[in-house]
Enzyme design. Structure first.
Site, short mmCIF file in Angstrom:
data_model
loop_
_atom_site.label_atom_id
_atom_site.label_comp_id
_atom_site.label_asym_id
_atom_site.label_seq_id
_atom_site.Cartn_x
_atom_site.Cartn_y
_atom_site.Cartn_z
CD GLU A 148 -5.51 -67.57 16.02
OE1 GLU A 148 -4.64 -67.93 15.21
OE2 GLU A 148 -6.28 -66.60 15.81
CD GLU A 200 -18.30 -54.87 28.79
OE1 GLU A 200 -19.54 -54.95 28.88
OE2 GLU A 200 -17.73 -54.00 28.12
CG HIS A 242 -14.00 -52.94 26.55
ND1 HIS A 242 -14.23 -51.58 26.58
CD2 HIS A 242 -15.22 -53.52 26.38
CE1 HIS A 242 -15.52 -51.35 26.45
NE2 HIS A 242 -16.15 -52.51 26.31
#
Length: 121
Positions: free
Chosen positions: A116, A55, A6
């Site tokens: 992006e 997260e 994560h």
């Protein structure tokens, strides 16, 4: 051997951020951890396709925006339909930078983290 798990962004308004990520990128909550005293919350968002999660960390006592420096870091998302994604993000008003020569653009979330958007190869 290591595997990506994560990535973390700290956010000021957890509900606003969760709504943004759902609307802009289709991310949904996959798990959550909360402090017994309510001082922090961790919400993990997933894309439903990979095991990688984003997260979002919320700290109750944090009131000032996070210092993102020159904001030279970002997460990248591959769009299944790049043109439709661009149109949606343009309508949402969250496109912060475009690079037509490279065929990419960036959106920014409520805390000004850049994301992006790239087309399918």
């Amino acid at each position: 051997m290591f595997t990506f798990n994560h990535y973390n962004y700290n956010v000021l308004d957890l509900e606003k951020s969760m709504a943004f990520y759902a609307a802009a990128l289709g991310l949904k909550e996959v798990r959550r951890k909360e402090a017994p005293d309510g001082s922090w919350k961790l919400v993990y968002l997933g894309d439903g396709k990979s095991d990688f999660t984003l997260e979002l960390t919320w700290l109750r006592d944090r009131k000032e925006p996070y210092n993102l420096g020159e904001n030279e870091f970002h997460l990248a998302f591959q769009a299944e339909d790049f043109d439709a994604a661009h149109a949606k993000h343009k309508e949402m008003g969250c496109i912060c930078f475009e690079n037509p020569e490279m065929g990419i653009y960036f959106i920014n979330d409520p805390d000004n983290y850049w994301l992006e958007i790239i087309p399918n190869p």
